[in-house]
Write a protein that holds these residues in place. Sequence first.
Motif, mmCIF file in Angstrom:
data_model
loop_
_atom_site.group_PDB
_atom_site.id
_atom_site.type_symbol
_atom_site.label_atom_id
_atom_site.label_comp_id
_atom_site.label_asym_id
_atom_site.label_seq_id
_atom_site.Cartn_x
_atom_site.Cartn_y
_atom_site.Cartn_z
ATOM 1 N N ASP A 1 0.863 -1.183 0.000
ATOM 2 C CA ASP A 1 0.000 0.000 0.000
ATOM 3 C C ASP A 1 0.901 1.235 0.000
ATOM 4 O OD1 ASP A 1 -2.381 1.300 -0.041
ATOM 5 O OD2 ASP A 1 -2.695 1.232 2.121
ATOM 6 N N GLY A 2 0.571 2.203 -0.836
ATOM 7 C CA GLY A 2 1.407 3.400 -0.927
ATOM 8 C C GLY A 2 2.581 3.221 -1.873
ATOM 9 N N TYR A 3 2.465 2.260 -2.786
ATOM 10 C CA TYR A 3 3.577 2.031 -3.723
ATOM 11 C C TYR A 3 3.761 3.229 -4.653
ATOM 12 C CZ TYR A 3 0.223 0.865 -7.491
ATOM 13 O OH TYR A 3 -0.770 0.926 -8.438
ATOM 14 N N ARG A 4 4.999 3.337 -5.174
ATOM 15 C CA ARG A 4 5.323 4.404 -6.123
ATOM 16 C C ARG A 4 5.685 3.787 -7.475
ATOM 17 N NH1 ARG A 4 9.405 7.239 -5.632
ATOM 18 N NH2 ARG A 4 8.613 9.289 -6.170
ATOM 19 N N ALA A 5 5.318 4.484 -8.551
ATOM 20 C CA ALA A 5 5.519 3.932 -9.895
ATOM 21 C C ALA A 5 6.177 4.968 -10.798
ATOM 22 C CB ALA A 5 4.165 3.524 -10.482
ATOM 23 N N ALA A 6 6.876 4.482 -11.826
ATOM 24 C CA ALA A 6 7.414 5.358 -12.870
ATOM 25 C C ALA A 6 7.061 4.755 -14.217
ATOM 26 C CB ALA A 6 8.932 5.485 -12.735
ATOM 27 N N VAL A 7 6.576 5.611 -15.115
ATOM 28 C CA VAL A 7 6.244 5.170 -16.476
ATOM 29 C C VAL A 7 7.131 5.950 -17.445
ATOM 30 C CG1 VAL A 7 4.450 4.972 -18.237
ATOM 31 C CG2 VAL A 7 3.853 4.680 -15.812
ATOM 32 N N ILE A 8 7.884 5.213 -18.246
ATOM 33 C CA ILE A 8 8.753 5.823 -19.260
ATOM 34 C C ILE A 8 8.052 5.664 -20.605
ATOM 35 C CG2 ILE A 8 11.012 5.692 -20.371
ATOM 36 C CD1 ILE A 8 12.130 4.593 -17.734
ATOM 37 N N GLY A 9 7.865 6.789 -21.297
ATOM 38 C CA GLY A 9 7.034 6.760 -22.512
ATOM 39 C C GLY A 9 5.594 7.082 -22.157
ATOM 40 N N ALA A 10 5.437 7.950 -21.161
ATOM 41 C CA ALA A 10 4.089 8.261 -20.654
ATOM 42 C C ALA A 10 3.293 9.146 -21.606
ATOM 43 C CB ALA A 10 4.195 8.928 -19.278
ATOM 44 N N THR A 11 3.928 9.646 -22.674
ATOM 45 C CA THR A 11 3.184 10.429 -23.668
ATOM 46 C C THR A 11 2.550 9.526 -24.725
ATOM 47 O OG1 THR A 11 5.213 10.660 -24.948
ATOM 48 C CG2 THR A 11 4.664 12.479 -23.450
ATOM 49 N N GLY A 12 2.885 8.245 -24.714
ATOM 50 C CA GLY A 12 2.346 7.324 -25.714
ATOM 51 C C GLY A 12 0.944 6.872 -25.360
ATOM 52 N N ALA A 13 0.303 6.214 -26.321
ATOM 53 C CA ALA A 13 -1.076 5.762 -26.089
ATOM 54 C C ALA A 13 -1.121 4.776 -24.927
ATOM 55 C CB ALA A 13 -1.613 5.111 -27.367
ATOM 56 N N ILE A 14 -0.291 3.732 -24.993
ATOM 57 C CA ILE A 14 -0.343 2.705 -23.941
ATOM 58 C C ILE A 14 0.314 3.226 -22.663
ATOM 59 C CG2 ILE A 14 0.227 0.317 -23.339
ATOM 60 C CD1 ILE A 14 0.350 -0.258 -26.409
ATOM 61 N N GLY A 15 1.453 3.883 -22.793
ATOM 62 C CA GLY A 15 2.140 4.413 -21.606
ATOM 63 C C GLY A 15 1.265 5.396 -20.843
ATOM 64 N N GLY A 16 0.575 6.259 -21.577
ATOM 65 C CA GLY A 16 -0.312 7.225 -20.920
ATOM 66 C C GLY A 16 -1.450 6.530 -20.195
ATOM 67 N N ALA A 17 -1.996 5.498 -20.836
ATOM 68 C CA ALA A 17 -3.111 4.766 -20.218
ATOM 69 C C ALA A 17 -2.635 3.996 -18.985
ATOM 70 C CB ALA A 17 -3.733 3.813 -21.242
ATOM 71 N N VAL A 18 -1.428 3.458 -19.048
ATOM 72 C CA VAL A 18 -0.871 2.754 -17.876
ATOM 73 C C VAL A 18 -0.711 3.747 -16.721
ATOM 74 C CG1 VAL A 18 1.262 1.679 -16.986
ATOM 75 C CG2 VAL A 18 0.254 0.870 -19.131
ATOM 76 N N ALA A 19 -0.146 4.910 -17.030
ATOM 77 C CA ALA A 19 0.050 5.920 -15.971
ATOM 78 C C ALA A 19 -1.291 6.346 -15.380
ATOM 79 C CB ALA A 19 0.806 7.121 -16.539
ATOM 80 N N ASN A 20 -2.287 6.545 -16.237
ATOM 81 C CA ASN A 20 -3.612 6.952 -15.733
ATOM 82 C C ASN A 20 -4.234 5.861 -14.871
ATOM 83 O OD1 ASN A 20 -3.398 9.344 -17.101
ATOM 84 N ND2 ASN A 20 -4.643 8.700 -18.844
ATOM 85 N N HIS A 21 -4.082 4.619 -15.290
ATOM 86 C CA HIS A 21 -4.647 3.505 -14.529
ATOM 87 C C HIS A 21 -4.001 3.439 -13.145
ATOM 88 C CE1 HIS A 21 -7.107 -0.160 -14.675
ATOM 89 N NE2 HIS A 21 -6.209 -0.661 -13.852
ATOM 90 N N LEU A 22 -2.700 3.600 -13.107
ATOM 91 C CA LEU A 22 -1.995 3.556 -11.813
ATOM 92 C C LEU A 22 -2.402 4.747 -10.940
ATOM 93 C CD1 LEU A 22 1.520 2.512 -13.140
ATOM 94 C CD2 LEU A 22 -0.040 1.094 -11.761
ATOM 95 N N ALA A 23 -2.521 5.916 -11.574
ATOM 96 C CA ALA A 23 -2.881 7.118 -10.803
ATOM 97 C C ALA A 23 -4.262 6.974 -10.172
ATOM 98 C CB ALA A 23 -2.823 8.346 -11.707
#
Length: 236
Positions: free
Chosen positions: A6-28
């Motif tokens: 609980d309280g994990y931290r994540a980093a997404v590289i390529g967060a401007t891409g279609a899949i990368g952006g969606a992954v970042a949004n899902h995690l957020a």
Amino acid sequence: MGSLRDGYRAAVIGATGAIGGAVANHLAADPRCAEVRRFGRRPVAGETPLDVTDEASIAAAAEDVGEIHLLFIATGGLIVGEHRPEKALSQLNAEALQAQFALNAVGPALALKHFHRSLPRGERSLVGALSARVGSIGDNGLGGWYGYRAAKAALNQYMRAASVEIARSRKQAALAALHPATVESDLSKPFRPAGAGDPVIFTPAQSAEALLHVLDGLSSEQSGGFWAYDGSAIPW
Ligand SMILES: NC(=O)c1ccc[n+]([C@@H]2O[C@H](COP(=O)([O-])OP(=O)(O)OC[C@H]3O[C@@H](n4cnc5c(N)ncnc54)[C@H](OP(=O)(O)O)[C@@H]3O)[C@@H](O)[C@H]2O)c1
């Protein structure tokens, strides 16, 4: 991501891409996630710009990222510069092959080099990198796309090798090369619906949810595998 603390931290590289952006949004949107750092070659959300073909920019971005429990590498390209995927041996071009390798294989490997140090030693952590089913050598029945296929196959090997090394210092880590399905994006647009033999075309959000579900379910003993969006193993 129920398998991370609980309280994990994540980093997404390529967060401007279609899949990368969606992954970042899902995690957020995950209440268990404390923070998502989004990196792109164009600066995102005030972050240091990260171009995977420029190691100094990767090192600079990794420097202040702090501890991360989930690293997702979502960069890549099918058309690099003006070079389209090859249909025949006669179209092979050394510069294009090297550009494919730099973007789709060396870039993620260097991201691993600099970001793996941020994975915790005594806790579970996850690393996913977007590969492609067409990077499977065993599954290649169609030919063509020499540069992209070979670069993704090399990325898979980098992930596998890194999983062995990282397991020595981080026993609870699980790394995975991932095929995201055929996904609606700028990358796939010129080539759909041919895709990679996937039965459906996913939205980026559907792919992100499926991929994170697959990652979340991997044990550390399964680290270093090559998985599709539905959790099935893909042959090397
Ligand atoms: N879409 C599919 O059907 C599909 C299928 C199989 C595998 N994949 C793989 O999934 C990954 C993501 O694809 P996508 O569909 O989300 O494509 P996309 O929307 O075009 O995203 C590609 C991402 O890579 C970034 N990128 C490209 N060159 C970069 C560089 N030198 N440094 C840093 N970032 C760079 C792009 O940044 P900019 O925004 O700055 O351009 C963008 O964030 C790729 O590796 C692709 O091979 C996709």
